[in-house]
Design an enzyme around this catalytic site. Structure first.
Site, PDB file in Angstrom:
ATOM      1  N   HIS A  42     -24.384  58.950 -48.022  1.00 34.71           N
ATOM      2  CA  HIS A  42     -24.134  59.653 -49.280  1.00 34.71           C
ATOM      3  C   HIS A  42     -22.896  59.098 -49.983  1.00 34.71           C
ATOM      4  O   HIS A  42     -21.903  59.786 -50.170  1.00 34.71           O
ATOM      5  CB  HIS A  42     -23.985  61.156 -49.021  1.00 34.71           C
ATOM      6  CG  HIS A  42     -25.304  61.834 -48.837  1.00 34.71           C
ATOM      7  ND1 HIS A  42     -25.466  63.037 -48.213  1.00 34.71           N
ATOM      8  CD2 HIS A  42     -26.548  61.455 -49.209  1.00 34.71           C
ATOM      9  CE1 HIS A  42     -26.745  63.371 -48.204  1.00 34.71           C
ATOM     10  NE2 HIS A  42     -27.428  62.420 -48.798  1.00 34.71           N
ATOM     11  N   GLU A 126     -30.859  66.699 -43.176  1.00 37.79           N
ATOM     12  CA  GLU A 126     -30.580  66.918 -41.742  1.00 37.79           C
ATOM     13  C   GLU A 126     -31.161  68.263 -41.285  1.00 37.79           C
ATOM     14  O   GLU A 126     -31.795  68.345 -40.221  1.00 37.79           O
ATOM     15  CB  GLU A 126     -29.064  66.898 -41.498  1.00 37.79           C
ATOM     16  CG  GLU A 126     -28.723  67.192 -40.036  1.00 37.79           C
ATOM     17  CD  GLU A 126     -27.254  67.515 -39.800  1.00 37.79           C
ATOM     18  OE1 GLU A 126     -26.381  66.943 -40.474  1.00 37.79           O
ATOM     19  OE2 GLU A 126     -26.984  68.353 -38.921  1.00 37.79           O
ATOM     20  N   CYS A 192     -20.291  68.498 -35.420  1.00 38.37           N
ATOM     21  CA  CYS A 192     -19.876  67.281 -34.703  1.00 38.37           C
ATOM     22  C   CYS A 192     -18.356  67.146 -34.661  1.00 38.37           C
ATOM     23  O   CYS A 192     -17.645  67.730 -35.487  1.00 38.37           O
ATOM     24  CB  CYS A 192     -20.519  66.047 -35.330  1.00 38.37           C
ATOM     25  SG  CYS A 192     -19.703  65.492 -36.810  1.00 38.37           S
ATOM     26  N   SER A 220     -22.567  64.456 -50.975  1.00 38.60           N
ATOM     27  CA  SER A 220     -22.250  64.437 -49.543  1.00 38.60           C
ATOM     28  C   SER A 220     -21.826  65.828 -49.076  1.00 38.60           C
ATOM     29  O   SER A 220     -20.847  66.394 -49.572  1.00 38.60           O
ATOM     30  CB  SER A 220     -21.126  63.419 -49.292  1.00 38.60           C
ATOM     31  OG  SER A 220     -20.422  63.746 -48.125  1.00 38.60           O
TER      32      SER A 220
HETATM   33  S1  SF4 Z   1     -20.660  61.753 -36.728  1.00 42.51           S
HETATM   34 FE1  SF4 Z   1     -20.995  63.786 -37.624  1.00 42.51          FE
HETATM   35  S2  SF4 Z   1     -20.716  63.530 -39.833  1.00 42.51           S
HETATM   36 FE2  SF4 Z   1     -21.000  61.500 -38.946  1.00 42.51          FE
HETATM   37  S3  SF4 Z   1     -23.211  61.098 -39.163  1.00 42.51           S
HETATM   38 FE3  SF4 Z   1     -22.853  61.964 -37.116  1.00 42.51          FE
HETATM   39  S4  SF4 Z   1     -23.202  64.130 -37.383  1.00 42.51           S
HETATM   40 FE4  SF4 Z   1     -22.922  63.284 -39.431  1.00 42.51          FE
END
Ligand code: SF4
Length: 283
Positions: A42, A126, A192, A220
């Site tokens: 993004h 997602e 995450c 994003s």
């Molecule tokens: S590390 Fe986190 S923010 Fe980056 S692509 Fe993976 S899930 Fe998405």
């Protein structure tokens, strides 16, 4: 004189770096033409560069007959893999391992008989992907206000998964409310670590500076979240995609400026923004 402070954690995350690396590698050896199912990341500037390298972003597999298809870090529904295989396409799966974990957790909760609730943005790719793993009874909640007794009248066991880029406060609020409607609640915090660190750094930055610039695509999710977090703490927060959007008038009362950036923002853009701000104060 102006002081510029960069957030401790900002810019490209593990999943985005991995996706870009996989794409670079595949450009050398995989069959042409190259397609990305949706923009690879993004960030409009990076997507423009990728187009120059021959990667065309398309919205659907219907637009592809041959060559290589790249599944971006957001992941996709299982049916997308099936269709791509049937078409004989070469598949580069750049699904971020953190997203993959959320998909697998959703599938596991469904198998164990939980009604799966995904906390996230209903139309984000997602979330759409995770939902496809979560069974027919699953649904998405964007805010805790959507959680009502009526909605959960038949749910004795609820399982929760969260979009990787959401914030912990929203998860806590939603879990607290869900607890009042069910006897058994199983929660997987699938936010995450890259998101968590970037949000913590953004909070710190916003409370220690007079003005905050958040760099990243307007489309994003994680950048928008950083912007919201910073603005709540420091109303003098601006979300920009490129240095050209910065206006000198913003800095009239600022002595200390903070810069942070979403997980899809390249380092060169962060440096360009810093240089542009510095240039306003050069004698
Ligand atoms: S590390 Fe986190 S923010 Fe980056 S692509 Fe993976 S899930 Fe998405």
């Amino acid at each position: 004189m102006i002081e510029i402070v960069k957030a401790e954690n900002a810019g490209y995350c593990y999943g985005v770096e991995r996706a870009l690396r996989l794409v670079e590698e595949s450009l050398k050896k995989s069959p042409k033409p190259f397609y990305s199912l949706g923009p690879l990341i993004h960030n409009p500037q990076v997507v423009k560069e990728l187009r120059k390298k021959g990667i065309k972003d398309v919205n659907s597999l219907d637009e592809i007959d041959c060559g290589t298809v790249i599944i971006r870090s957001h992941g996709v529904k299982p049916s997308v893999f099936e269709i791509a295989k049937k078409k004989g396409l070469n598949i580069i799966d750049a699904t971020c391992p953190f997203v993959r974990k959320a998909q697998l957790v959703a599938a596991q909760l469904n198998e164990e008989g939980y009604k799966v609730v995904i906390i996230g943005e209903k139309t984000h790719p997602e979330v759409e992907g995770i939902l496809a793993y979560a069974g027919n009874n699953a649904f998405v909640i964007e805010t805790s206000r959507e959680i009502s007794k009526k909605k959960f009248a038949d749910a004795t066991r609820i399982g929760v998964v969260v979009q990787t880029t959401q914030c912990l406060e929203k998860l806590k609020r939603s879990v607290g409310k869900l607890l009042t409607f069910t006897l058994e609640l199983k929660v997987f915090n699938t936010i995450c670590s890259a998101t968590r660190k970037r949000q913590e750094s953004a909070r710190k930055l916003a409370s220690q500076t007079d003005l905050v610039i958040v760099i990243g695509g307007k489309n994003s999710a994680n950048t928008t979240r950083l912007f919201q977090i910073c603005r709540r703490i420091n109303p003098a927060t601006y979300h920009i995609e490129s240095p050209t959007e910065i206006q000198k008038s913003w800095f009239k009362r600022a002595k200390k400026v903070g810069i942070t950036a979403g997980a899809s923002t390249p380092n060169y853009l962060i440096n360009e923004v810093e240089n542009k701000i510095q240039s306003f104060f050069e004698p």
